[in-house]
Motif scaffolding. Structure first.
Motif, short mmCIF file in Angstrom:
data_model
loop_
_atom_site.label_atom_id
_atom_site.label_comp_id
_atom_site.label_asym_id
_atom_site.label_seq_id
_atom_site.Cartn_x
_atom_site.Cartn_y
_atom_site.Cartn_z
N TYR A 94 -7.04 -10.36 0.22
CA TYR A 94 -6.87 -9.27 -0.67
C TYR A 94 -8.09 -8.60 -1.05
CZ TYR A 94 -2.20 -11.25 -0.39
OH TYR A 94 -0.82 -12.02 -0.09
N LEU A 95 -9.19 -9.59 -1.56
CA LEU A 95 -10.46 -9.01 -1.71
C LEU A 95 -10.89 -7.95 -0.93
CD1 LEU A 95 -12.76 -9.19 -3.88
CD2 LEU A 95 -13.67 -11.24 -2.86
N GLY A 96 -11.22 -8.53 0.31
CA GLY A 96 -11.71 -7.55 1.28
C GLY A 96 -10.88 -6.25 1.63
N ILE A 97 -9.33 -6.45 1.47
CA ILE A 97 -8.74 -4.99 1.40
C ILE A 97 -8.88 -4.36 0.19
CG2 ILE A 97 -6.28 -4.36 1.40
CD1 ILE A 97 -5.39 -6.49 2.96
N GLY A 98 -9.12 -5.04 -0.95
CA GLY A 98 -9.30 -4.18 -2.17
C GLY A 98 -10.75 -3.41 -2.10
N MET A 99 -11.64 -3.87 -1.57
CA MET A 99 -13.07 -3.32 -1.36
C MET A 99 -13.13 -2.35 -0.30
SD MET A 99 -15.36 -6.94 -1.44
CE MET A 99 -16.79 -5.88 -1.13
N PRO A 104 -5.88 -2.24 -7.76
CA PRO A 104 -5.03 -2.56 -8.89
C PRO A 104 -3.71 -3.32 -8.48
CG PRO A 104 -5.92 -0.32 -8.98
CD PRO A 104 -6.11 -0.55 -7.57
N THR A 105 -2.99 -2.89 -7.64
CA THR A 105 -1.91 -3.55 -7.22
C THR A 105 -2.39 -4.81 -6.62
OG1 THR A 105 -0.70 -1.63 -6.52
CG2 THR A 105 0.01 -3.40 -5.36
N GLY A 161 7.89 -8.17 -10.46
CA GLY A 161 9.06 -7.21 -10.79
C GLY A 161 8.34 -5.98 -11.51
N ALA A 162 7.36 -6.26 -12.31
CA ALA A 162 6.56 -5.06 -12.82
C ALA A 162 5.77 -4.27 -11.91
CB ALA A 162 5.61 -5.45 -13.85
N LEU A 163 5.33 -4.68 -10.74
CA LEU A 163 5.01 -3.97 -9.86
C LEU A 163 6.02 -3.17 -8.95
CD1 LEU A 163 2.62 -6.37 -7.82
CD2 LEU A 163 1.73 -4.17 -9.13
N VAL A 164 7.11 -3.70 -8.68
CA VAL A 164 8.15 -3.02 -8.01
C VAL A 164 8.89 -1.95 -9.03
CG1 VAL A 164 10.68 -3.30 -7.28
CG2 VAL A 164 8.88 -5.22 -6.84
N TRP A 165 8.68 -2.34 -10.28
CA TRP A 165 9.08 -1.20 -11.06
C TRP A 165 8.07 0.06 -11.06
CZ3 TRP A 165 10.87 -2.30 -16.89
CH2 TRP A 165 11.48 -1.19 -17.50
N TYR A 166 6.71 -0.41 -11.07
CA TYR A 166 5.96 0.88 -10.99
C TYR A 166 6.14 1.51 -9.67
CZ TYR A 166 1.12 2.78 -10.39
OH TYR A 166 0.22 3.63 -10.20
N TRP A 167 6.38 0.86 -8.60
CA TRP A 167 6.52 1.58 -7.18
C TRP A 167 7.80 2.22 -7.24
CZ3 TRP A 167 5.90 -3.88 -4.37
CH2 TRP A 167 4.51 -4.13 -4.53
N THR A 168 8.80 1.87 -7.69
CA THR A 168 10.09 2.60 -7.17
C THR A 168 10.75 3.06 -8.67
OG1 THR A 168 11.47 0.44 -7.98
CG2 THR A 168 10.47 0.79 -5.68
N GLY A 169 10.35 2.76 -9.82
CA GLY A 169 10.99 3.19 -11.06
C GLY A 169 12.36 2.65 -11.21
#
Length: 324
Positions: free
Chosen positions: A63-68, A75-76, A116-124
């Motif tokens: 994940y660190l590599g992908i984020g870079m 952020p996700t 769950g907060a990530l899913v809410w952010y993605w989909t509302g």
């Protein structure tokens, strides 16, 4: 070129997990972190524990590599990684110094809330977010309950990750492939003969990581919700059915026990290899059916998932009744 970089990344994750598992085993033996045989265990010799930290490290580095490489995803990935660190951290602590159930559950709930907060952010969509938050807590504990014999929890996670890699669109399939690569790096130390168990640090982390893949799938919306649970059916039925049975019988359901179906079969003399392969066959059949129904309308997919779960529950009941 992109395919070559992906292949290199997957090989690297496999190599990191393999090397880290070897280091974790050396550490566990030096610190005497051993699971001893006993009435509530399904193994016959003292075995090192905590090897699942290798899977966690391999995923976090990926994940660190992908984020870079992809800053907009950072952020996700940071939020998701925070949940993984919470679950793995409390598991690592518990592997060293056993904790009461409630503090562990509190951390699991917090990790579920983050996902769950990530899913809410993605989909509302609050319903999707709530479902994923609850599913996360459930899968963390289900994988912990079912991690009791050689290779079982790892192979089930591997099969589910591969199934999700098939269903997710290319950008979102990568986390599923990364998880599969990490589990493959750990598996030679855990199956067919376990030289180290994954411990709470690994089993809880696998449950969280699988919940994350389900979250991606539900947010993407290409496949019926219920189909995402079909690769998890074997574990959900055995863990959920056993828990409900213990509660109805008035037993102290939060205590460790050996009443899961796989544990009852071990008591009757069935080998770990046979049981792990039997569970794998069941899951492969379910995944194959799910792949077929994933191409149809959501109604067909939901119907297939309900029918498969009903059949699985019936098989579990008959098999459990025969060995008790």
């Amino acid at each position: 070129m992109q395919a070559a970089w992906m292949a290199l990344g997957l090989v690297s994750v496999f190599g990191i997990a393999f090397l880290a598992t070897a280091l974790a085993r050396a550490y566990a033996l030096r610190r005497r972190l051993l699971d001893q045989p006993g009435e509530r265990r399904s193994h016959a010799v003292a075995t090192a524990r905590g090897g699942g930290i290798a899977i966690v490290v391999s995923q976090l580095l990926a994940y660190l590599g992908i984020g870079m490489a992809v800053p907009q995803a950072a952020p996700t990935l940071a939020v998701f990684s925070a949940g993984l660190v919470l679950v793995a951290g409390i598991g690592w602590w518990d592997d060293h110094r056993p904790l009461p159930a409630w503090p562990r559950l509190g951390v699991h709930v917090l990790a579920g809330a983050l996902l769950g907060a990530l899913v809410w952010y993605w989909t509302g969509d609050a319903l999707k977010a709530g479902f994923i938050a609850l599913l996360t807590v459930a899968l963390i504990n289900i994988w912990n309950f079912m991690d009791g014999i050689d290779g079982l929890a790892a192979t089930q996670a591997l099969l589910a990750a591969l199934a999700y890699a098939l269903w997710l669109s290319p950008p979102f399939a990568l986390p599923a492939l990364l998880l599969a690569a990490g589990v493959l790096g750990f598996l030679p130390f855990n199956f067919p003969r376990a030289r180290i168990f994954m411990g709470d640090v690994g089993s809880g982390a696998l449950g969280y990581l699988l919940a994350g893949l389900v979250a991606l799938g539900i947010a993407e919306g290409r496949v019926a919700w219920a189909l995402w649970l079909m690769p998890l059916t074997a574990f959900c039925i055995d863990a959920g059915g056993t828990l409900l049975s213990r509660m109805l019988n008035g037993e102290r359901w939060m205590e460790a026990h050996t009443q899961h179906l796989y544990q009852l079969h071990v008591k009757r003399g069935l080998s770990h290899i046979t049981l792990t392969c039997n569970y794998a066959v069941f899951s492969i059949v379910g995944i194959t059916l799910a792949c077929a129904f994933a191409r149809l309308s959501p109604a067909w997919g939901t119907g297939a998932a309900v029918a498969w779960s009903t059949m699985g529950l019936g098989l579990w009941w008959v098999s459990r009744s025969s060995v008790r």
